[in-house]
Design an enzyme around this catalytic site. Sequence first.
Site, mmCIF file in Angstrom:
data_model
loop_
_atom_site.group_PDB
_atom_site.id
_atom_site.type_symbol
_atom_site.label_atom_id
_atom_site.label_comp_id
_atom_site.label_asym_id
_atom_site.label_seq_id
_atom_site.Cartn_x
_atom_site.Cartn_y
_atom_site.Cartn_z
ATOM 1 C CB SER A 120 28.042 -83.853 -52.827
ATOM 2 O OG SER A 120 28.632 -84.466 -53.947
ATOM 3 C CD GLU A 121 30.539 -79.617 -54.806
ATOM 4 O OE1 GLU A 121 30.093 -78.600 -55.379
ATOM 5 O OE2 GLU A 121 31.160 -79.581 -53.734
ATOM 6 C CB THR A 122 24.982 -78.709 -59.436
ATOM 7 O OG1 THR A 122 24.035 -79.631 -58.875
ATOM 8 C CG2 THR A 122 24.554 -78.368 -60.853
#
Length: 262
Positions: A45-47
């Site tokens: 969902s996030e980096t």
Amino acid sequence: MELKIYQVDAFAEKVFSGNPAAVVPLKAWLSEGEMQDIAAENNLSETAFYIIENERVLIRWFTPGVEVDLCGHATLATAHVLLEHEGYQGNEISFFSPRSGDLAVKRLEDGFLELDFPSDTLEKAELNPWLTAPFQPIPVEAYKGKTDYILVFDNETQIKNLHYDLHKISHIRARGVIVTAQGEEVDFVSRFFGPMVGVPEDPVTGSAHTSLTPLWAEKLGKHELTARQLSKRGGNLFCELDGERVKIRGEAKTYLIGKIYI
């Protein structure tokens, strides 16, 4: 080019719970396209990407589809990486986001990490059909924050067993839609859907609690609240409304350390 990469489960007491985020330390920013490609390849969902400049940690966050203004769990994961693996000195980290300004993370004596983020400003929204149609049952209230809509339901069971249509949700013009209700064992529960930015359902969304905390603080008449996000992985958060700031506490666990070759 060779880059180090970490994967950390944020808002988690153990691995395979909470919300996994990738963290990539940099000496200088890559191009926006390269960072977006890495985030898409990671398919989390996030980096988070960060560089250290003049004693501040500059941070940016990417979903598989877009760069976002704020991400709580990936900031928590980045603080964990800095403190546990990258030799950062001290227990307080000053972050700066070009999109969200000054942010801070503190390591507490009990080992928890505490995010210090700006509180969201909410406006009451109408329960229009385009907003409520993706969900069954129908929510009882709606609010609009800076980037997300919040839909309030009658009880925790409705949040657990919610029927939803991701295709219809993806047509709502917002980063995401937060669904929430008063909790049975915690003060409030929530889930977060963001198919419009490449995140069908986020396991634990720290930034959403900058909106949920002021909402439930007003509803429940208290400034310190316990919360749980009811995704499949699930995660617990401890939230405090402090003026125009929200403090969010949680744990993080390292899952993976590796290298990227581009």
